[in-house]
Scaffold this motif. Structure first.
Motif, PDB file in Angstrom:
ATOM      1  N   ALA A 165       0.829  -1.199   0.000  1.00  0.00           N
ATOM      2  CA  ALA A 165       0.000   0.000   0.000  1.00  0.00           C
ATOM      3  C   ALA A 165       0.868   1.256   0.000  1.00  0.00           C
ATOM      4  N   GLY A 166       0.496   2.246  -0.817  1.00  0.00           N
ATOM      5  CA  GLY A 166       1.245   3.492  -0.885  1.00  0.00           C
ATOM      6  C   GLY A 166       2.515   3.398  -1.701  1.00  0.00           C
ATOM      7  N   ALA A 167       2.572   2.441  -2.639  1.00  0.00           N
ATOM      8  CA  ALA A 167       3.796   2.221  -3.407  1.00  0.00           C
ATOM      9  C   ALA A 167       4.204   3.464  -4.198  1.00  0.00           C
ATOM     10  N   ALA A 168       3.240   4.160  -4.798  1.00  0.00           N
ATOM     11  CA  ALA A 168       3.556   5.353  -5.594  1.00  0.00           C
ATOM     12  C   ALA A 168       4.216   6.432  -4.732  1.00  0.00           C
ATOM     13  N   PHE A 169       3.705   6.614  -3.506  1.00  0.00           N
ATOM     14  CA  PHE A 169       4.291   7.613  -2.596  1.00  0.00           C
ATOM     15  C   PHE A 169       5.704   7.214  -2.185  1.00  0.00           C
ATOM     16  N   TYR A 170       5.905   5.933  -1.908  1.00  0.00           N
ATOM     17  CA  TYR A 170       7.227   5.464  -1.499  1.00  0.00           C
ATOM     18  C   TYR A 170       8.256   5.661  -2.598  1.00  0.00           C
ATOM     19  N   LYS A 171       7.846   5.490  -3.857  1.00  0.00           N
ATOM     20  CA  LYS A 171       8.779   5.685  -4.966  1.00  0.00           C
ATOM     21  C   LYS A 171       9.291   7.124  -4.990  1.00  0.00           C
ATOM     22  N   ILE A 172       8.394   8.074  -4.731  1.00  0.00           N
ATOM     23  CA  ILE A 172       8.804   9.484  -4.703  1.00  0.00           C
ATOM     24  C   ILE A 172       9.768   9.727  -3.552  1.00  0.00           C
ATOM     25  N   VAL A 173       9.462   9.160  -2.387  1.00  0.00           N
ATOM     26  CA  VAL A 173      10.314   9.356  -1.212  1.00  0.00           C
ATOM     27  C   VAL A 173      11.696   8.767  -1.447  1.00  0.00           C
ATOM     28  N   TYR A 174      11.749   7.560  -1.979  1.00  0.00           N
ATOM     29  CA  TYR A 174      13.033   6.908  -2.212  1.00  0.00           C
ATOM     30  C   TYR A 174      13.843   7.614  -3.293  1.00  0.00           C
ATOM     31  N   PHE A 175      13.145   8.173  -4.301  1.00  0.00           N
ATOM     32  CA  PHE A 175      13.855   8.815  -5.404  1.00  0.00           C
ATOM     33  C   PHE A 175      14.347  10.215  -5.043  1.00  0.00           C
ATOM     34  N   PHE A 176      13.784  10.809  -4.020  1.00  0.00           N
ATOM     35  CA  PHE A 176      14.112  12.207  -3.690  1.00  0.00           C
ATOM     36  C   PHE A 176      15.609  12.467  -3.541  1.00  0.00           C
ATOM     37  N   PRO A 177      16.409  11.609  -2.862  1.00  0.00           N
ATOM     38  CA  PRO A 177      17.849  11.907  -2.755  1.00  0.00           C
ATOM     39  C   PRO A 177      18.552  12.029  -4.096  1.00  0.00           C
TER      40      PRO A 177
END
Length: 311
Positions: A107-119
């Motif tokens: 659940a929330g995979a799309a949000f996690y991708k943004i968080v992980y990609f931010f760095p």
């Protein structure tokens, strides 16, 4: 192909190939030429010394130690980054299971991708500033402050992460992995999304566990992408100039402290080129870096080569 088509294709290729030769190939040739001289950088006169610079490299303890540091980065940075990126990508794309037996991400995979990609959107200069704050050698540093709060570190004797010979390389690795995981997570996620869901669902019907799905389905089908990621991360590990020179800049010209314990080939090369004025010697180091990087790429591609799996 008809004769007219050859001329048509050659006409389109002439300009880009010429630009590549002028701006890429020719500088390499010049560097090799300068490596055979005693060029000082500022002067326009220099003498031919043959292979003396390369012989001197074999006796240069600082450069040899820097090669060892690059090898350590080469071993740990790709392995840790790829393993973490694969794990997170698998969980975001196939880590969950639908109630009807279907396959879906957590659940929330799309949000996690943004968080992980931010760095990944941070420049290396900003990354260096950020981790310099994390590794501050007092209670104001994020890491030391947290360790002091939980009682693992004495407030009067905090850990000097970037000034401790046994810790500085690992501190630099953490920064590189933290930034790189997000990019390769997105890369692996894109590759995983091209795998038909029917493949996973058939495996689930046959009773495959999550681990079996990953090692028997996901990893084999992503092998070409993993192979590419390994080469790019290997090139990153062979460089490391910006982070080392920025995060250890107060420990000597172009970083490398303490006492050369974080030096890499690129920092030693730039120090000799710009600080000591031994430009011909530094060019020899650049040639060695080029050869090692080419050998690394060829060996990695051949060692990880396997039969392509179609789906």
């Amino acid at each position: 192909m008809r004769k007219g088509q050859y001329r048509f294709v050659a006409g389109f290729l002439f300009v880009p190939v010429a630009l590549y030769v002028i701006f890429v190939i020719w500088p390499y040739i010049q560097t090799f030429g300068y490596s055979l001289t005693d060029w000082k950088g500022q002067s326009q006169t220099f003498d031919f010394v043959g292979l003396d610079n390369y012989k001197a490299l074999l006796r240069d303890d600082v450069f040899l130690e820097a090669i060892w540091h690059n090898i350590l980065f080469l071993v740990f940075i790709p392995v840790i980054t790829i393993l973490l990126a694969l794990f997170f990508a698998f969980m975001l794309n196939a880590g969950g299971r639908g109630k009807a037996g279907g396959v879906q991400g957590v659940a929330g995979a799309a949000f996690y991708k943004i968080v992980y990609f931010f760095p990944q959107v941070l420049s290396l200069a900003i990354l260096a500033v950020l981790f310099n704050a994390v590794y501050r050698s007092d209670g104001g540093g994020l890491l030391n402050g947290a360790l002091i709060k939980v009682g693992l570190v004495d407030a009067d004797n905090p850990v000097e992460w970037l000034n401790e010979p046994n810790l500085v390389l690992w501190a630099l690795m953490v920064a590189v992995v933290w930034q790189g995981v997000g990019f390769y997570l997105v890369l692996f996620s894109a590759a995983m999304q091209s795998i038909p869901k029917d493949v996973y669902e058939a495996a689930l019907i046959d009773g495959a566990s999550r681990n079996q799905s990953f090692f028997r389905i996901t990893l084999p089908l992503l092998w070409d992408t993993v192979q590419t990621a390994w080469v790019y991360l290997g090139i990153v590990a062979m460089d490391m100039f910006v982070l080392v020179s920025s995060m250890t800049q107060n420990m000597g010209a172009y970083g490398g402290g303490p006492d050369h314990h974080s030096d890499v080939m690129s920092t030693v090369m730039m120090r000799n080129f710009l600080y000591y004025g031994k430009s011909g010697y530094a060019c020899a180091m650049g040639v060695i870096m080029l050869l090692l990087t080419l050998v690394l790429s060829v060996v990695t591609l051949r060692a990880t080569r396997r039969e392509r799996i179609e789906f």
